[in-house]
Design a protein around this motif. Sequence first.
Motif, short mmCIF file in Angstrom:
data_model
loop_
_atom_site.label_atom_id
_atom_site.label_comp_id
_atom_site.label_asym_id
_atom_site.label_seq_id
_atom_site.Cartn_x
_atom_site.Cartn_y
_atom_site.Cartn_z
N VAL A 310 9.40 -2.20 1.13
CA VAL A 310 8.32 -2.98 0.55
C VAL A 310 7.22 -3.20 1.59
O VAL A 310 6.02 -3.05 1.30
CB VAL A 310 8.83 -4.34 0.02
CG1 VAL A 310 7.66 -5.22 -0.44
CG2 VAL A 310 9.82 -4.14 -1.13
N PHE A 311 7.62 -3.54 2.81
CA PHE A 311 6.66 -3.76 3.89
C PHE A 311 5.90 -2.48 4.22
O PHE A 311 4.67 -2.51 4.43
CB PHE A 311 7.39 -4.28 5.13
CG PHE A 311 6.50 -4.55 6.31
CD1 PHE A 311 5.51 -5.51 6.24
CD2 PHE A 311 6.65 -3.83 7.49
CE1 PHE A 311 4.67 -5.76 7.33
CE2 PHE A 311 5.83 -4.08 8.58
CZ PHE A 311 4.84 -5.05 8.50
N ALA A 312 6.62 -1.34 4.23
CA ALA A 312 5.96 -0.06 4.49
C ALA A 312 4.93 0.25 3.42
O ALA A 312 3.84 0.78 3.70
CB ALA A 312 7.01 1.06 4.56
N GLY A 313 5.26 -0.09 2.16
CA GLY A 313 4.31 0.12 1.08
C GLY A 313 3.08 -0.76 1.22
O GLY A 313 1.95 -0.33 0.97
N ILE A 314 3.28 -2.00 1.62
CA ILE A 314 2.16 -2.93 1.80
C ILE A 314 1.24 -2.48 2.94
O ILE A 314 0.02 -2.52 2.83
CB ILE A 314 2.69 -4.35 2.08
CG1 ILE A 314 3.36 -4.92 0.81
CG2 ILE A 314 1.58 -5.27 2.55
CD1 ILE A 314 4.06 -6.24 1.03
N MET A 315 1.84 -2.00 4.03
CA MET A 315 1.05 -1.58 5.19
C MET A 315 0.41 -0.21 4.98
O MET A 315 -0.58 0.12 5.63
CB MET A 315 1.92 -1.55 6.45
CG MET A 315 2.49 -2.91 6.85
SD MET A 315 1.22 -4.16 7.15
CE MET A 315 0.44 -3.48 8.61
N GLY A 316 0.99 0.61 4.09
CA GLY A 316 0.39 1.90 3.79
C GLY A 316 0.82 3.04 4.68
O GLY A 316 -0.02 3.74 5.25
N THR A 317 2.14 3.27 4.79
CA THR A 317 2.62 4.43 5.55
C THR A 317 2.71 5.67 4.66
O THR A 317 2.77 6.79 5.17
CB THR A 317 4.01 4.16 6.16
OG1 THR A 317 4.95 3.93 5.10
CG2 THR A 317 3.98 2.98 7.10
N GLY A 318 2.76 5.46 3.34
CA GLY A 318 2.95 6.60 2.44
C GLY A 318 4.37 7.10 2.47
O GLY A 318 4.70 8.15 1.91
N ASN A 319 5.26 6.34 3.11
CA ASN A 319 6.66 6.71 3.29
C ASN A 319 7.47 5.43 3.36
O ASN A 319 6.90 4.34 3.55
CB ASN A 319 6.83 7.55 4.56
CG ASN A 319 8.19 8.21 4.66
OD1 ASN A 319 9.06 7.74 5.37
ND2 ASN A 319 8.37 9.31 3.95
N GLY A 320 8.77 5.54 3.25
CA GLY A 320 9.61 4.35 3.29
C GLY A 320 10.12 4.02 4.68
O GLY A 320 9.59 4.47 5.69
N SER A 321 11.18 3.23 4.73
CA SER A 321 11.79 2.83 6.00
C SER A 321 13.31 2.91 5.85
O SER A 321 13.87 2.43 4.87
CB SER A 321 11.38 1.40 6.36
OG SER A 321 11.98 0.98 7.57
N THR A 322 13.96 3.52 6.82
CA THR A 322 15.41 3.67 6.77
C THR A 322 15.98 3.71 8.17
O THR A 322 15.23 3.65 9.15
CB THR A 322 15.77 4.97 6.01
OG1 THR A 322 17.18 5.00 5.74
CG2 THR A 322 15.41 6.20 6.84
N SER A 323 17.29 3.81 8.29
CA SER A 323 17.93 3.88 9.60
C SER A 323 17.73 5.26 10.21
O SER A 323 17.79 6.27 9.52
CB SER A 323 19.43 3.59 9.46
OG SER A 323 19.64 2.30 8.95
N TYR A 324 17.52 5.28 11.52
CA TYR A 324 17.23 6.53 12.21
C TYR A 324 18.48 7.14 12.83
O TYR A 324 19.16 6.49 13.64
CB TYR A 324 16.18 6.31 13.30
CG TYR A 324 14.80 6.72 12.90
CD1 TYR A 324 14.46 6.88 11.57
CD2 TYR A 324 13.82 6.96 13.85
CE1 TYR A 324 13.19 7.26 11.18
CE2 TYR A 324 12.53 7.33 13.48
CZ TYR A 324 12.23 7.49 12.14
OH TYR A 324 10.97 7.86 11.77
N THR A 325 18.75 8.38 12.47
CA THR A 325 19.90 9.11 13.00
C THR A 325 19.76 9.38 14.50
O THR A 325 20.73 9.31 15.25
CB THR A 325 20.06 10.44 12.24
OG1 THR A 325 20.21 10.18 10.85
CG2 THR A 325 21.26 11.21 12.75
#
Length: 514
Positions: A310-325
Amino acid sequence: MSEETSHQEVRTDGGTHSMVEYGIDDKPPLGQSVLLGVQHWLTMIGSTIAIPLVLSGALGFDAGQTAQLIGTFFVVSGIATLAQTTIGNRYPIVQGGTFSMLGPALAIIGVLAASNAAPTVMMRELQGAIIVAGLVEVGIGYLGIFGRLKRYIGPLVIAVVIALIGLALISVPQIISASQNWYLAGLTLVLIVLFSQYLDDYSRVFKLFPVLLGLGGAYLLALVLSLAGVATLVDLSPVASAPAFRPIVPFQWGMPLFTGSFIVGMFAGMLASVIESFGDYHSVARMAGQGAPNSKRVNHGLGMEGLGNVFAGIMGTGNGSTSYTENIGAIGITGVASRYVVQVGAAVMIIVGFVGYFGALVTTIPNAIVGGLFLAMFAQIVGVGLSQLQHVDLNQNRNVFVLGFGLFAGLSIPQYISNVQSADATLEAGLASVPVLGAVLGIPSVAQTLGIILGTPIAVGGIAAFVLDNTIPGSRDERGLTAWEDITEDEDAFQPFHQRLLGGEPTDPDIAND
């Protein structure tokens, strides 16, 4: 637990020990933590830059907009990481952009580009789809939906999912590009392996900073060769032209737009991300010398990732947020599993996002160096996944079949889907021709959703292994479920943020003794 712990030995299962230099609750000295945090951040720099570069190219962004998008990724990653490590599952795991949601994002851009939509309009559509998908993930997490499935997910399923996290990235351009500078990539890989595997017993510096030393050494050589005119490997012009300060604010591209079919496609990418994160939680727990996460920790982790989307959408990354491998692989190689270190690294990411010079400098790292880094990181992840099989009776044919089919399906079916989608006959047309079900499967939003799920190795392999492991006859001992329960942390081992805020104390004896 002490503020500074060195080379602690942590029991991770019935008979295996894992050497961890800094445990989850340890706090190395600040100066050392900064370097260790930067090292964590550098391991995922390839993805952090690759995703916005792909998006900006598809959107038609100019150089200034592209730099703004990269800076936004850094800031969102840093804030989401602080939220996850503080309020979420509290694992030392970095949050950032996800390839699982890049596929649907590109599909959405493709549809909009056909109608000649402006780049900012495309971005606003992406923002709306990501926000809604994030809200659904918040519900999946905090309502405990995915956590309830945990009892049916054993070592076989986790082994397939974690192994595919690494194997699915085997074809990233930084590794397989025909134009890749393999001398530079090879040097990076050799240095990381040398410091982490061969020289780690000679100095704690080699043990703690193999990625920083390997990547830094290769970059320094590339810079010297470039300045000397021997080869053009590093271009510092982006640094000279970068602004000192880059303002990054909510809704910087405009207010979000909400279109039903786009939301459905992004929802499918979110589900694939959830499956990947579930495997990541088990992977980071094992790397950190901890028991497998309980359902409560899983639920809070996924809920916080939803808020991160939700925060990524508000800030405008055009992508989501998840855990990094990549960050998990760094823990395995360095033995640094400190939550504090990851939080310090997150603070660095936020600063880098706002300071134009730093972000521009990061973009000058050659792809060859990133490729060498990826080879070491992803290989570590595959090994961690396969190590889960120690709990499973591999003398039983059903277990061997579940493992083999899950891995093979996870690698082959997404490749088939990719080939179909790149051919003249689209997946939508193929699904529409299916007898009886074609009228439903051929609906664009349905076809797009199936295409995203079937095109994601982790989703395909994980679902296949889950179905087979829970339907083919086999005892709990043979499937490793009994041993799995023994190494899973107690329900009291994880306390949600609001309970800790009210003064609640963990009742697990090991934590209490710390």
